[in-house]
Design a protein around this motif. Sequence first.
Motif, PDB file in Angstrom:
ATOM      1  N   SER A   1       0.824  -1.225   0.000  1.00 50.16           N
ATOM      2  CA  SER A   1       0.000   0.000   0.000  1.00 50.16           C
ATOM      3  C   SER A   1       0.848   1.261   0.000  1.00 50.16           C
TER       4      SER A   1
ATOM      5  N   LEU B   1      11.621  -8.689  -9.116  1.00 49.86           N
ATOM      6  CA  LEU B   1      12.595  -9.404  -8.273  1.00 49.86           C
ATOM      7  C   LEU B   1      12.358 -10.913  -8.255  1.00 49.86           C
TER       8      LEU B   1
ATOM      9  N   THR C   1       8.983  -1.326   2.503  1.00 47.28           N
ATOM     10  CA  THR C   1       9.025  -2.777   2.743  1.00 47.28           C
ATOM     11  C   THR C   1       8.206  -3.211   3.964  1.00 47.28           C
TER      12      THR C   1
ATOM     13  N   PHE D   1       6.102  -3.505   7.683  1.00 45.91           N
ATOM     14  CA  PHE D   1       6.214  -3.390   9.139  1.00 45.91           C
ATOM     15  C   PHE D   1       6.255  -4.762   9.813  1.00 45.91           C
TER      16      PHE D   1
ATOM     17  N   TYR E   1       0.855 -10.211   5.581  1.00 47.79           N
ATOM     18  CA  TYR E   1       1.614  -9.867   6.787  1.00 47.79           C
ATOM     19  C   TYR E   1       0.786 -10.011   8.061  1.00 47.79           C
TER      20      TYR E   1
ATOM     21  N   ASN F   1       5.935 -11.862   6.720  1.00 51.48           N
ATOM     22  CA  ASN F   1       6.906 -10.976   6.038  1.00 51.48           C
ATOM     23  C   ASN F   1       8.182 -10.787   6.857  1.00 51.48           C
TER      24      ASN F   1
HETATM   25  P1  NA7 Z   1       3.409  -4.113   2.952  1.00 55.01           P
HETATM   26  O1  NA7 Z   1       2.028  -4.141   2.466  1.00 55.01           O
HETATM   27  O2  NA7 Z   1       3.853  -5.150   3.915  1.00 55.01           O
HETATM   28  O3  NA7 Z   1       4.335  -4.146   1.661  1.00 55.01           O
HETATM   29  C1  NA7 Z   1       5.710  -4.363   1.770  1.00 55.01           C
HETATM   30  C2  NA7 Z   1       6.302  -4.491   0.399  1.00 55.01           C
HETATM   31  O4  NA7 Z   1       7.707  -4.706   0.520  1.00 55.01           O
HETATM   32  C3  NA7 Z   1       5.747  -5.680  -0.376  1.00 55.01           C
HETATM   33  O5  NA7 Z   1       5.626  -5.334  -1.727  1.00 55.01           O
HETATM   34  C4  NA7 Z   1       6.840  -6.721  -0.173  1.00 55.01           C
HETATM   35  O6  NA7 Z   1       6.885  -7.702  -1.161  1.00 55.01           O
HETATM   36  C5  NA7 Z   1       8.055  -5.854  -0.213  1.00 55.01           C
HETATM   37  N1  NA7 Z   1       9.201  -6.543   0.393  1.00 55.01           N
HETATM   38  C6  NA7 Z   1       9.310  -6.996   1.652  1.00 55.01           C
HETATM   39  N2  NA7 Z   1      10.497  -7.596   1.836  1.00 55.01           N
HETATM   40  C7  NA7 Z   1      11.133  -7.528   0.653  1.00 55.01           C
HETATM   41  C8  NA7 Z   1      12.390  -7.989   0.187  1.00 55.01           C
HETATM   42  N3  NA7 Z   1      13.211  -8.675   0.983  1.00 55.01           N
HETATM   43  N4  NA7 Z   1      12.727  -7.743  -1.078  1.00 55.01           N
HETATM   44  C9  NA7 Z   1      11.879  -7.074  -1.879  1.00 55.01           C
HETATM   45  N5  NA7 Z   1      10.685  -6.624  -1.521  1.00 55.01           N
HETATM   46  C10 NA7 Z   1      10.311  -6.850  -0.264  1.00 55.01           C
HETATM   47  O7  NA7 Z   1       3.763  -2.705   3.625  1.00 55.01           O
HETATM   48  P2  NA7 Z   1       3.201  -1.266   3.277  1.00 55.01           P
HETATM   49  O8  NA7 Z   1       3.968  -0.283   4.054  1.00 55.01           O
HETATM   50  O9  NA7 Z   1       3.118  -1.072   1.821  1.00 55.01           O
HETATM   51  O10 NA7 Z   1       1.732  -1.302   3.806  1.00 55.01           O
HETATM   52  C11 NA7 Z   1       1.474  -1.656   5.152  1.00 55.01           C
HETATM   53  C12 NA7 Z   1       0.137  -1.178   5.571  1.00 55.01           C
HETATM   54  O11 NA7 Z   1       0.194   0.215   5.808  1.00 55.01           O
HETATM   55  C13 NA7 Z   1      -0.963  -1.306   4.592  1.00 55.01           C
HETATM   56  O12 NA7 Z   1      -1.513  -2.560   4.534  1.00 55.01           O
HETATM   57  C14 NA7 Z   1      -1.945  -0.276   5.059  1.00 55.01           C
HETATM   58  O13 NA7 Z   1      -2.714  -0.783   6.121  1.00 55.01           O
HETATM   59  C15 NA7 Z   1      -1.071   0.805   5.543  1.00 55.01           C
HETATM   60  P3  NA7 Z   1       6.077  -9.103  -0.971  1.00 55.01           P
HETATM   61  O14 NA7 Z   1       4.651  -8.752  -1.232  1.00 55.01           O
HETATM   62  O15 NA7 Z   1       6.309  -9.538   0.453  1.00 55.01           O
HETATM   63  O16 NA7 Z   1       6.659 -10.020  -1.940  1.00 55.01           O
END
Ligand code: NA7
Length: 552
Positions: A197, A360, A389, A391, A500, A505
């Motif tokens: 998001s 990726l 990335t 929380f 998550y 995550n």
């Molecule tokens: P999110 O929804 O947990 O998204 C985190 C993003 O980071 C997601 O696209 C992940 O990909 C990516 N991610 C996490 N670890 C990695 C690594 N190691 N390499 C590459 N990409 C990674 O967090 P947000 O801040 O966007 O949103 C959190 C909440 O805030 C949201 O739901 C609202 O309630 C407000 P993945 O999908 O894990 O492959």
Amino acid sequence: MTKPPEPAPDESSRRLTGDVLVVGAGVTGIYQLYRAREAGFSAQLVEAGDGVGGTWYWNRYPGARFDSESYTYAYLFSKELFDEWEWPEVFAEQPETERYLNHVVDRFDLRRHMRLGTSVTSATYDEQSATWTVVTDDGSELRTRFLVAATGVLSVPFFPDVPGREDFRGDSYHTGLWPETPVDFVGKRVAVIGTGSSGVQIIPVIADQVASLTVYQRSANWCTPLNNAPITPEEQAQLRAGFEAMREVLNTSVAGFLHPAHDRTASDDSEEERRAFFEKMWNSPGFSKLSSNYTDLLFNDAANAEWCEFIAQKIRNIVEDPALAEQLIPKDHRFGEKRPPFVTGYYEAFNKPNVSLVDLKETPLVRINERGIETTEGERQFDIVVWATGFDFGTGALMRMGIRGRDGLALNEHWADGPKTFLGVQTTGFPNFFFPGGPHAAAGNNPRYNGDQVDFSTDALTYVRDHGYDVIEVDAAAEDKWTAMVDRGAVDAPFGEKSYFFGTNVPGKPRKYLLNSGGRPKLFKEIEKVIRSDYKSFRLSRSSDGGDRRQG
Ligand code: NA7
């Protein structure tokens, strides 16, 4: 003229002794401070940020905004407050929300009870006196009867363990730790890692400012339009006139949203009707695509697949490069299996010549170096890297506060295999400790169910005080039952283990459902039972006699 003597250090501000200490000045903590003071407790609040707002203080990245309707996210406890605040848009941006929360704090004269820029480093329960001693990073020791951690579920930013993260010589920011001084993106080579998001909000907003924007996507998300709009003066008037009715809906609805549930399953409609309905959903505001969609959308594979294909086709129509469009279409999860983001101009941003995507899954991250990011595709150089990335959801903040309950029991040990709670507000072994808005809360529009939990916690404290007790601790049996209910329900929860909400995550985190799988109705039902039974699920006692008077 001689210099006046230095004032003596104010002992009362160094060593507060009060009834209630609230940790966190986010939406939940502000309301908790207000409720505790209204109930006649002496209450103080400490907050790590230099300003109030919690999530709406820390997540000040460009493009951060609500995806719940502003007026449904706002406080509903005061009609006057509701009447005097005009949300300019249906989905307000972060600065507006931060302004609103500051307004609330000042309007109810709460600021003088707050200590900002102060982090809790430990909180220890003393059985003898039935008090908590809270130590903060400025070395202060605060003693309180009741400790309420309103530390939020999305308050500890997660950085993936990518080799070399510290080596990067440009500027790095996490969306959840955004600086107060605006970041200048103009003419910069920028990377955004993560397309949840937060990532999908910042990408379209900075795309026009930067020299180049490279999006590092591990998993594509099912993004649908937010469909934001300004609120006209006529709509403002309607909102005010309809306040009571709206409050009733929000205070009783399953997820705290206004959007009415649909009354049809996908198979009640013909294919043509479903297409027309999906088009209507696509054009509807925010979460209605989840809460007002076909009633079986999240449980019927065929219905979900049809809706996903509808979104995929929309993506193909927007994104001009067909291969890029395919990369932006999720292949690994259904709609609603993860928390769906709502966007404005996200897919359109990929049509700009300065915006590119690194998938990726095809070319994984190798390392960060001092110039930029290396994947198996090669190196790209940047001036700014944005970590979007996510929380350490649900338990992150509570597990880092150094909380120790009865007999020195550490919360980290008690919750080593995942959180155990009753109603998502208390846990056994930690008397006089509440955590509204923490793990095992409901899922939906946060302020609504967090507010339910603040109301419950405040009512419980009031009951304790008014009945001559000073200790309240949930029974292990009640905690076990609630936790088992959450775990059982998690098996059928629409959010899957990829979300998550299961902690997946964060490497090494127990795979446990962190929401309340019983939802808000279960929370309401159980709260009612507790109140009707005179808090039977809790042990109430006096610190001086150490026993439960009701059982004596
Ligand atoms: P999110 O929804 O947990 O998204 C985190 C993003 O980071 C997601 O696209 C992940 O990909 C990516 N991610 C996490 N670890 C990695 C690594 N190691 N390499 C590459 N990409 C990674 O967090 P947000 O801040 O966007 O949103 C959190 C909440 O805030 C949201 O739901 C609202 O309630 C407000 P993945 O999908 O894990 O492959």
